[in-house]
Design an enzyme around this catalytic site. Sequence first.
Site, PDB file in Angstrom:
ATOM      1  N   CYS A 116      46.106  70.199  34.254  1.00 39.10           N
ATOM      2  CA  CYS A 116      45.200  71.078  33.497  1.00 39.10           C
ATOM      3  C   CYS A 116      43.912  71.407  34.255  1.00 39.10           C
ATOM      4  O   CYS A 116      43.158  72.284  33.823  1.00 39.10           O
ATOM      5  CB  CYS A 116      44.867  70.464  32.146  1.00 39.10           C
ATOM      6  SG  CYS A 116      46.307  70.422  31.063  1.00 39.10           S
ATOM      7  N   HIS A 256      38.325  73.600  29.162  1.00 39.16           N
ATOM      8  CA  HIS A 256      39.778  73.555  29.017  1.00 39.16           C
ATOM      9  C   HIS A 256      40.145  73.407  27.541  1.00 39.16           C
ATOM     10  O   HIS A 256      39.562  72.587  26.828  1.00 39.16           O
ATOM     11  CB  HIS A 256      40.329  72.396  29.833  1.00 39.16           C
ATOM     12  CG  HIS A 256      41.798  72.212  29.659  1.00 39.16           C
ATOM     13  ND1 HIS A 256      42.690  73.238  29.850  1.00 39.16           N
ATOM     14  CD2 HIS A 256      42.528  71.124  29.281  1.00 39.16           C
ATOM     15  CE1 HIS A 256      43.912  72.794  29.599  1.00 39.16           C
ATOM     16  NE2 HIS A 256      43.844  71.520  29.261  1.00 39.16           N
ATOM     17  N   ASN A 286      47.295  75.019  24.307  1.00 36.06           N
ATOM     18  CA  ASN A 286      46.934  74.566  25.656  1.00 36.06           C
ATOM     19  C   ASN A 286      47.863  75.249  26.666  1.00 36.06           C
ATOM     20  O   ASN A 286      49.043  74.921  26.741  1.00 36.06           O
ATOM     21  CB  ASN A 286      47.071  73.040  25.720  1.00 36.06           C
ATOM     22  CG  ASN A 286      46.695  72.471  27.076  1.00 36.06           C
ATOM     23  OD1 ASN A 286      46.488  73.216  28.039  1.00 36.06           O
ATOM     24  ND2 ASN A 286      46.607  71.160  27.150  1.00 36.06           N
TER      25      ASN A 286
END
Length: 331
Positions: A116, A256, A286
């Site tokens: 990520c 994020h 996500n």
Amino acid sequence: MSKITAAITAVGAYVPEYVLTNDILATMVDTNDEWITTRTGIKERRILKDANQGTSFLGIKAAEDLIAKKNLDPKEIDMVIFATATPDLPVAATAAYAASKIGAVNAFSYDLQAACSSFLYGMSTAASYIEAGRYKKVLLIGADKMSSIIDYKDRTTCIIFGDGAGAALFEPNEEGLGLQDEYLRSDGIGREFLKIEAGGSILPPSEETIAKDLHFVRQDGKTVFKYAVSNMADASTKIMERNNINGDDVDWLVAHQANKRIIDATANRMGLDPKKVLMNIHRYGNTTSATLPLLLSDYEKQLKKGDNIVFASFGGGFTWGSIFLKWAYNS
Ligand code: UT7
């Protein structure tokens, strides 16, 4: 001679059409809209349904969006970095394929994998080439087809992830705008808590690994959550202290999008007004390498030249960090 800084001068994005809502997921696994919304902030995510298309399809679309908006000649691009945790193929660089497809025929290209944090680390890489004076146009793409590694029988992961892509162009700036500072870290302890067990060099794919569903991503959500909250908040406050800025000086947090509760905790530690926290997790979930550029694209019109932006991320590995950047244009 004034120092060359590396500024973002254009952004682009793409998400696939198909919308996977919480209500649809509730027909697939034992979950419900209320649980997902309160625990994560996610309402829906996009899924690339075409089984013949990989992550490059998403990244190419995002890059093409940027190229069209900027009216950029792709032959001028010196370098393409493709940040992704889900490359088209395990060995052939997805970046090379994408660069050729968008007409970046004078560029060299490679993939960057840091789960990520791939896009955040990619920002550091792209900016370094520009600051060194080595290249003038570096295209950073962040894209993931997370649906290709999700077990849609596992309610602890399938509710979180979605597919998407974004892109940002880095160019030299002589007004001091662009990337100002970075605080990037990693800790290998993390691979116990968030990983795909099989398909790599330790455990190559076999009939047995497929039968045991070891080719899907798994995480110990609670542990990852704890590390994410403390490390993302630490990195973001450190970068503020180091640059003598406080919550009032920061115009935007671009964090994020893994869990709304992690983002809120980070913003709280930074002393930020919630209005300054860019959020689109409710729409996309996500998207791993795509969350940061998707935010930039969604909120591009609100970003003003000179705005102070703190970027933050946390992901598998573990990998995490924060970047302080001054926005370079009005759109
Ligand atoms: O981007 C990379 C980094 N990743 C992250 O940052 C993710 C970090 N982790 C998280 O975001 C959260 O830990 C999750 C969203 C994954 C889970 O939320 P949680 O509040 O930590 O829930 P939990 O794992 O502690 O589970 C609480 C309960 C459990 O039931 P019991 O044992 O209390 O009876 C779970 O079985 O919720 C249950 N549960 C669910 N219930 C309904 C777990 N998933 C679901 C679900 N629907 N989808």
